[in-house]
Design a protein around this motif. Structure first.
Motif, PDB file in Angstrom:
ATOM      1  N   PHE A  49       0.837  -1.207   0.000  1.00  0.00           N
ATOM      2  CA  PHE A  49       0.000   0.000   0.000  1.00  0.00           C
ATOM      3  C   PHE A  49       0.872   1.258   0.000  1.00  0.00           C
ATOM      4  O   PHE A  49       0.654   2.184  -0.780  1.00  0.00           O
ATOM      5  N   PHE A  50       1.867   1.307   0.875  1.00  0.00           N
ATOM      6  CA  PHE A  50       2.697   2.511   0.989  1.00  0.00           C
ATOM      7  C   PHE A  50       3.659   2.680  -0.191  1.00  0.00           C
ATOM      8  O   PHE A  50       4.241   3.754  -0.346  1.00  0.00           O
ATOM      9  N   LEU A  73       2.430   2.303  -3.287  1.00  0.00           N
ATOM     10  CA  LEU A  73       1.572   2.767  -4.371  1.00  0.00           C
ATOM     11  C   LEU A  73       1.932   4.203  -4.729  1.00  0.00           C
ATOM     12  O   LEU A  73       2.462   4.943  -3.898  1.00  0.00           O
ATOM     13  N   PRO A  74       1.614   4.641  -5.944  1.00  0.00           N
ATOM     14  CA  PRO A  74       1.863   6.042  -6.304  1.00  0.00           C
ATOM     15  C   PRO A  74       1.107   6.992  -5.358  1.00  0.00           C
ATOM     16  O   PRO A  74       0.045   6.643  -4.829  1.00  0.00           O
ATOM     17  N   GLU A  75       1.673   8.159  -5.169  1.00  0.00           N
ATOM     18  CA  GLU A  75       1.071   9.147  -4.266  1.00  0.00           C
ATOM     19  C   GLU A  75      -0.402   9.381  -4.592  1.00  0.00           C
ATOM     20  O   GLU A  75      -1.243   9.420  -3.696  1.00  0.00           O
ATOM     21  N   SER A  76      -0.741   9.524  -5.861  1.00  0.00           N
ATOM     22  CA  SER A  76      -2.126   9.817  -6.248  1.00  0.00           C
ATOM     23  C   SER A  76      -3.086   8.713  -5.786  1.00  0.00           C
ATOM     24  O   SER A  76      -4.215   8.992  -5.389  1.00  0.00           O
ATOM     25  N   GLU A  77      -2.625   7.469  -5.799  1.00  0.00           N
ATOM     26  CA  GLU A  77      -3.465   6.352  -5.371  1.00  0.00           C
ATOM     27  C   GLU A  77      -3.618   6.346  -3.846  1.00  0.00           C
ATOM     28  O   GLU A  77      -4.704   6.136  -3.319  1.00  0.00           O
ATOM     29  N   ARG A  78      -2.519   6.560  -3.129  1.00  0.00           N
ATOM     30  CA  ARG A  78      -2.588   6.586  -1.662  1.00  0.00           C
ATOM     31  C   ARG A  78      -3.458   7.740  -1.165  1.00  0.00           C
ATOM     32  O   ARG A  78      -4.196   7.604  -0.198  1.00  0.00           O
ATOM     33  N   LEU A  79      -3.370   8.882  -1.833  1.00  0.00           N
ATOM     34  CA  LEU A  79      -4.109  10.062  -1.379  1.00  0.00           C
ATOM     35  C   LEU A  79      -5.621   9.914  -1.504  1.00  0.00           C
ATOM     36  O   LEU A  79      -6.366  10.676  -0.898  1.00  0.00           O
ATOM     37  N   LYS A  80      -6.095   8.920  -2.222  1.00  0.00           N
ATOM     38  CA  LYS A  80      -7.536   8.648  -2.271  1.00  0.00           C
ATOM     39  C   LYS A  80      -8.055   8.291  -0.877  1.00  0.00           C
ATOM     40  O   LYS A  80      -9.250   8.381  -0.610  1.00  0.00           O
ATOM     41  N   ASN A  81      -7.160   7.876   0.003  1.00  0.00           N
ATOM     42  CA  ASN A  81      -7.519   7.473   1.366  1.00  0.00           C
ATOM     43  C   ASN A  81      -7.145   8.523   2.408  1.00  0.00           C
ATOM     44  O   ASN A  81      -7.303   8.297   3.599  1.00  0.00           O
ATOM     45  N   TYR A  82      -6.625   9.669   1.968  1.00  0.00           N
ATOM     46  CA  TYR A  82      -6.138  10.694   2.884  1.00  0.00           C
ATOM     47  C   TYR A  82      -7.296  11.446   3.543  1.00  0.00           C
ATOM     48  O   TYR A  82      -8.291  11.771   2.911  1.00  0.00           O
ATOM     49  N   SER A  83      -7.127  11.739   4.816  1.00  0.00           N
ATOM     50  CA  SER A  83      -8.061  12.601   5.537  1.00  0.00           C
ATOM     51  C   SER A  83      -7.325  13.217   6.715  1.00  0.00           C
ATOM     52  O   SER A  83      -6.505  12.571   7.359  1.00  0.00           O
ATOM     53  N   ASP A  84      -7.644  14.482   7.008  1.00  0.00           N
ATOM     54  CA  ASP A  84      -7.095  15.097   8.215  1.00  0.00           C
ATOM     55  C   ASP A  84      -8.158  15.163   9.315  1.00  0.00           C
ATOM     56  O   ASP A  84      -8.004  15.864  10.297  1.00  0.00           O
ATOM     57  N   ASN A 134      -7.255  -0.609  -3.226  1.00  0.00           N
ATOM     58  CA  ASN A 134      -5.990  -0.835  -3.917  1.00  0.00           C
ATOM     59  C   ASN A 134      -4.909  -0.894  -2.848  1.00  0.00           C
ATOM     60  O   ASN A 134      -4.837  -0.002  -2.007  1.00  0.00           O
ATOM     61  N   HIS A 135      -4.236  -1.794  -2.785  1.00  0.00           N
ATOM     62  CA  HIS A 135      -3.817  -2.990  -3.473  1.00  0.00           C
ATOM     63  C   HIS A 135      -4.930  -4.039  -3.364  1.00  0.00           C
ATOM     64  O   HIS A 135      -5.498  -4.210  -2.305  1.00  0.00           O
ATOM     65  N   PRO A 136      -5.231  -4.796  -4.458  1.00  0.00           N
ATOM     66  CA  PRO A 136      -6.344  -5.735  -4.453  1.00  0.00           C
ATOM     67  C   PRO A 136      -6.372  -6.715  -3.287  1.00  0.00           C
ATOM     68  O   PRO A 136      -7.434  -7.086  -2.822  1.00  0.00           O
ATOM     69  N   SER A 137      -5.229  -7.135  -2.797  1.00  0.00           N
ATOM     70  CA  SER A 137      -5.200  -8.107  -1.695  1.00  0.00           C
ATOM     71  C   SER A 137      -5.465  -7.446  -0.348  1.00  0.00           C
ATOM     72  O   SER A 137      -5.521  -8.126   0.672  1.00  0.00           O
ATOM     73  N   PHE A 138      -5.647  -6.128  -0.332  1.00  0.00           N
ATOM     74  CA  PHE A 138      -5.826  -5.421   0.947  1.00  0.00           C
ATOM     75  C   PHE A 138      -7.042  -5.923   1.702  1.00  0.00           C
ATOM     76  O   PHE A 138      -6.989  -6.132   2.902  1.00  0.00           O
ATOM     77  N   ARG A 139      -8.133  -6.088   1.017  1.00  0.00           N
ATOM     78  CA  ARG A 139      -9.360  -6.528   1.689  1.00  0.00           C
ATOM     79  C   ARG A 139      -9.405  -8.028   1.831  1.00  0.00           C
ATOM     80  O   ARG A 139     -10.167  -8.572   2.523  1.00  0.00           O
TER      81      ARG A 139
END
Length: 158
Positions: free
Chosen positions: A96-97, A99-110, A153-158
């Motif tokens: 997961f870490f 993954l490209p920044e754009s993909e990881r940021l889909k999960n970002y929240s402050d 994403n990553h598919p195996s995550f879930r």
């Protein structure tokens, strides 16, 4: 056009040549090791959880309470999680870490109240100094209530 600020430490670190000031704690807020009493025989309390739901329950609870009161932390063993499960979790987290920044940021929240979020600090909105870490927080119990919020994403995550 200005380059957008990097939200995650992992991405910031790959693009700077010095530590930004918002990651540097003022001297008065740093640990002072000369004020720490060194105890030569100090060790991390180790609590065996085997038997927690049996006749050792009260003893294990007492050990845990004492460790929290006297040390503020403890380590556990015999927790019943198979080593293969732990290794798979570490592998998937690493994927997961990476993954490209754009993909990881889909999960970002402050928002610290979110049950699933990628962030870099405890409370981005209120902290004056950022913590030097990125984390992915996932609530897991009961699993069926939270797994649908986990990253896809990553598919195996879930």
């Amino acid at each position: 056009m200005a380059t957008p600020a990097k939200l995650l430490l992992t991405d910031l670190a790959s693009s700077v040549s010095h530590v930004p000031s918002n990651y540097i704690r003022p001297i008065f807020d740093r640990p002072n090791l000369s004020d720490v009493v060194q105890i030569s025989d100090a060790s991390i309390p180790l609590i065996a959880l085997q038997g927690l739901h049996g006749p050792r329950h009260s003893h294990i609870i007492k050990q845990t309470a004492q460790a929290c009161q006297h040390h503020g932390f403890f380590q556990v063993k015999n927790h019943g999680i198979p080593e293969q499960v732990i290794n798979n979790m570490l592998r998937i987290a690493s994927e997961f870490f990476r993954l490209p920044e754009s993909e990881r940021l889909k999960n970002y929240s402050d928002d610290p109240s979110k049950t699933m979020r990628l962030s870099t600090s405890f409370n981005v909105k209120t902290e004056k100094v950022a913590n030097r870490r990125d984390f992915l927080r996932l609530h897991c119990f009961p699993l069926e209530d939270y797994v649908n919020q986990w990253p896809t994403n990553h598919p195996s995550f879930r």
